[in-house]
Design a protein around this motif. Structure first.
Motif, mmCIF file in Angstrom:
data_model
loop_
_atom_site.group_PDB
_atom_site.id
_atom_site.type_symbol
_atom_site.label_atom_id
_atom_site.label_comp_id
_atom_site.label_asym_id
_atom_site.label_seq_id
_atom_site.Cartn_x
_atom_site.Cartn_y
_atom_site.Cartn_z
ATOM 1 N N ILE A 73 1.090 -1.664 -0.111
ATOM 2 C CA ILE A 73 -0.104 -0.017 0.563
ATOM 3 C C ILE A 73 0.931 1.232 0.107
ATOM 4 N N LEU A 74 2.187 1.548 0.179
ATOM 5 C CA LEU A 74 2.719 2.876 0.577
ATOM 6 C C LEU A 74 3.669 2.269 -0.509
ATOM 7 N N THR A 75 3.447 1.704 -1.845
ATOM 8 C CA THR A 75 4.204 1.836 -2.692
ATOM 9 C C THR A 75 3.881 3.065 -3.413
ATOM 10 N N PRO A 76 2.943 3.799 -3.593
ATOM 11 C CA PRO A 76 2.833 5.122 -4.070
ATOM 12 C C PRO A 76 3.228 6.115 -3.545
ATOM 13 N N ILE A 77 3.730 6.415 -2.440
ATOM 14 C CA ILE A 77 4.182 7.132 -1.036
ATOM 15 C C ILE A 77 5.258 7.821 -1.837
ATOM 16 N N GLU A 78 6.247 6.497 -1.410
ATOM 17 C CA GLU A 78 7.672 7.100 -2.043
ATOM 18 C C GLU A 78 7.636 7.980 -3.534
ATOM 19 N N PRO A 79 7.016 7.825 -4.378
ATOM 20 C CA PRO A 79 7.251 9.371 -5.340
ATOM 21 C C PRO A 79 6.341 10.812 -5.155
ATOM 22 N N MET A 80 6.109 10.432 -4.044
ATOM 23 C CA MET A 80 5.369 11.492 -3.713
ATOM 24 C C MET A 80 5.688 12.455 -2.935
ATOM 25 N N GLY A 81 7.329 11.578 -2.834
ATOM 26 C CA GLY A 81 8.491 12.504 -2.295
ATOM 27 C C GLY A 81 8.943 11.990 -0.644
ATOM 28 N N MET A 82 8.356 10.904 -0.144
ATOM 29 C CA MET A 82 9.126 10.425 0.769
ATOM 30 C C MET A 82 9.705 9.027 1.232
ATOM 31 N N GLU A 83 10.713 9.140 1.282
ATOM 32 C CA GLU A 83 11.866 7.908 1.623
ATOM 33 C C GLU A 83 11.093 7.241 1.963
ATOM 34 N N LEU A 84 10.969 5.558 1.748
ATOM 35 C CA LEU A 84 10.754 4.935 2.053
ATOM 36 C C LEU A 84 11.266 3.940 2.357
ATOM 37 N N ASP A 85 11.203 2.715 3.270
ATOM 38 C CA ASP A 85 12.298 1.450 3.223
ATOM 39 C C ASP A 85 11.640 0.420 4.953
ATOM 40 N N PHE A 86 11.911 -0.238 4.147
ATOM 41 C CA PHE A 86 11.245 -1.479 5.163
ATOM 42 C C PHE A 86 11.975 -2.351 5.490
ATOM 43 N N THR A 87 11.580 -2.440 7.213
ATOM 44 C CA THR A 87 12.920 -3.830 7.992
ATOM 45 C C THR A 87 12.517 -4.135 8.791
ATOM 46 N N PRO A 88 10.933 -5.255 8.918
ATOM 47 C CA PRO A 88 10.337 -5.839 7.409
ATOM 48 C C PRO A 88 9.378 -4.548 7.730
ATOM 49 N N GLY A 89 8.853 -4.002 8.163
ATOM 50 C CA GLY A 89 8.198 -3.182 8.893
ATOM 51 C C GLY A 89 8.500 -1.857 7.803
ATOM 52 N N PRO A 90 7.525 -0.822 7.471
ATOM 53 C CA PRO A 90 7.690 0.393 7.126
ATOM 54 C C PRO A 90 8.272 1.499 7.330
ATOM 55 N N VAL A 91 9.213 1.483 7.408
ATOM 56 C CA VAL A 91 9.472 3.535 7.590
ATOM 57 C C VAL A 91 10.389 4.005 7.051
ATOM 58 N N PHE A 92 9.215 5.742 7.077
ATOM 59 C CA PHE A 92 9.188 6.776 6.763
ATOM 60 C C PHE A 92 10.528 7.373 7.579
ATOM 61 N N ALA A 93 11.586 7.588 6.610
ATOM 62 C CA ALA A 93 12.652 8.656 7.086
ATOM 63 C C ALA A 93 12.355 10.430 7.783
ATOM 64 N N LYS A 94 11.306 10.560 7.248
ATOM 65 C CA LYS A 94 11.165 12.000 8.015
ATOM 66 C C LYS A 94 9.042 12.038 7.599
ATOM 67 N N PRO A 95 9.097 11.843 8.333
ATOM 68 C CA PRO A 95 7.464 11.793 8.592
ATOM 69 C C PRO A 95 6.744 12.935 8.013
ATOM 70 N N ILE A 96 5.563 13.058 8.062
ATOM 71 C CA ILE A 96 4.420 14.167 7.539
ATOM 72 C C ILE A 96 4.141 14.875 9.014
ATOM 73 N N ARG A 97 4.410 16.272 9.473
ATOM 74 C CA ARG A 97 4.381 16.722 10.493
ATOM 75 C C ARG A 97 3.202 18.643 10.606
ATOM 76 N N THR A 98 3.569 18.932 9.386
ATOM 77 C CA THR A 98 3.258 20.436 9.507
ATOM 78 C C THR A 98 3.247 20.769 8.073
ATOM 79 N N MET A 99 2.162 21.951 7.650
ATOM 80 C CA MET A 99 0.962 22.026 6.584
ATOM 81 C C MET A 99 2.878 22.104 5.234
ATOM 82 N N ALA A 100 3.815 22.618 5.358
ATOM 83 C CA ALA A 100 4.868 22.623 4.710
ATOM 84 C C ALA A 100 4.875 21.609 4.185
#
Ligand SMILES: Cc1c2[nH]c(c1CCC(=O)O)Cc1[nH]c(c(CCC(=O)O)c1C)Cc1[nH]c(c(CCC(=O)O)c1C)Cc1[nH]c(c(C)c1CCC(=O)O)C2
Length: 339
Positions: A73-100
């Motif tokens: 389900i997270l495959t299309p989130i990577e090209p939204m600009g979020m670096e994605l890794d699986f370890t084996p669970g998904p990990v986004f290095a920089k989560p979304i926190r602000t309007m920016a």
């Protein structure tokens, strides 16, 4: 092609109840591990030939009536600009926190940003032509937001819920953007040949019914409404939906996915003539064969012969299940319902 899965999605009569398993391609299968040992999970998702191979494996090994595209389900989130890794669970290095952070998210161009997903769908339609239909899938906006804001799996997704309650305008902007992306992503899968779509809302059930209605339903409703659904049934699986089925139904899917916390017959009474999919407890596949058969029969008894049933687990198959038990379960469903 075996059409009993699609027929059941439309509530048509079938020669026997169709069955597939959520997460049917995966680590419990030695054949999957053989392919997976040579690459990372993301490389597997991004290589259409390999994704096709592991998608077809459970069709041949288990004898299921549908295939589900191998991806995440997270495959299309990577090209939204979020670096994605699986370890084996998904990990986004920089989560979304602000309007920016929300404003910086891109809406991918599906043909160029996730070509491997669409190529896998096309390849699979050729491979499966004489076998079973292909299900495409995506995460529901809410479940995608859970991972994007939290940055990883969590028991309570408190970061996302805090944003939802305390910064509703950031939450709304994020959900809006995810919904737009999701619609384009799923429509691209349909255009490439997906014959059904499943929307996974793994975490929707952790909200109260009224919060689900306020914070989740409008987005999933817009998503489902925006899909090119002619002849393509939409399965809506909200884990934990059992206490709010009449609300979740308003999202507008064709088939309601059910987890095992709800009696399938009672759920059907609430849902009217809507088709359902489910709902065996995944841990039953650790039980001796006579218990597996007893539990399959119980679910079928709760359905009481109504058309529009797709047999499945109530959530994904667990990685330590013996494959022979999954094979036995599929056989039970077919044997006990053969006309
Ligand atoms: C929440 C969610 C995710 N991914 C998915 C969901 C919704 C369904 C659910 O609730 O189970 C959906 C998904 N993930 C995967 C599929 C493939 C198709 C299938 O066979 O069903 C599907 C449909 C492959 C996968 N996705 C993942 C694996 C394991 C990766 C590996 O091989 O190392 C597979 C086969 C990794 C993944 N991906 C995700 C998690 C939480 C994990 C780690 C959990 C785990 O370890 O099982 C996010």
């Amino acid at each position: 092609m075996n059409t009993r899965f699609l027929d059941a999605c439309w509530g048509k009569p079938v020669d026997r109840v169709p069955v597939w398993l959520m997460r049917q391609a995966g680590r419990y299968l030695p054949d999957y591990m053989r392919v997976r040992s040579k690459c990372t999970f993301l490389e597997l998702c991004k290589t259409p030939e390999l994704a096709t191979e592991v998608t077809v494996q459970p069709v041949d090994i288990l004898g299921v009536d549908a295939a589900i595209l191998f991806s995440d389900i997270l495959t299309p989130i990577e090209p939204m600009g979020m670096e994605l890794d699986f370890t084996p669970g998904p990990v986004f290095a920089k989560p979304i926190r602000t309007m920016a952070d929300v404003e910086a998210l891109k809406i991918p161009k599906m043909e160029t940003d996730v070509p491997y997903v669409l190529d896998a769908v096309k390849l699979l339609r050729k491979e499966l032509a004489a076998k079973v239909p292909l299900i495409g899938f995506g995460g529901a906006p809410f479940t995608l937001a859970c991972y994007m804001v939290e940055g990883k799996g969590s028991k309570d997704f408190a970061a996302l819920k805090k944003m939802m309650y305390a910064e509703p305008e950031i939450y709304a902007a994020l959900m809006d953007k995810i919904t737009t992306m999701d619609m384009e992503y799923l429509n691209a899968q349909i255009a490439a040949g997906a014959q059904a779509i499943q929307i996974f809302d793994t975490w929707g059930g952790m909200l109260s019914p009224s919060d689900y209605e306020r914070y989740v339903l409008p987005y999933t409703q817009r998503l489902i409404n925006g899909l090119n659904r002619t002849n393509v049934p939409v399965i809506h699986f909200v884990k934990g939906a059992g206490t709010m089925l009449e609300i979740v139904k308003q999202a507008g899917g064709d088939v309601m996915g059910l987890d095992w916390h709800v009696n399938l017959g009672k759920a059907r009474d609430i849902l009217g003539d809507m088709a359902v999919q489910g709902n065996l407890d995944p841990t039953v596949l650790f039980a001796p064969k006579e218990i597996i058969e007893r539990e399959v029969k119980r679910v079928l008894d709760e359905n009481a012969g109504r058309p529009g049933l797709i047999f499945n687990l109530g959530h994904g198959i667990l990685p330590t299940v013996p494959p022979e038990n999954a094979i036995f379960m599929v056989d039970c469903v077919h044997r006990l319902t053969q006309k």
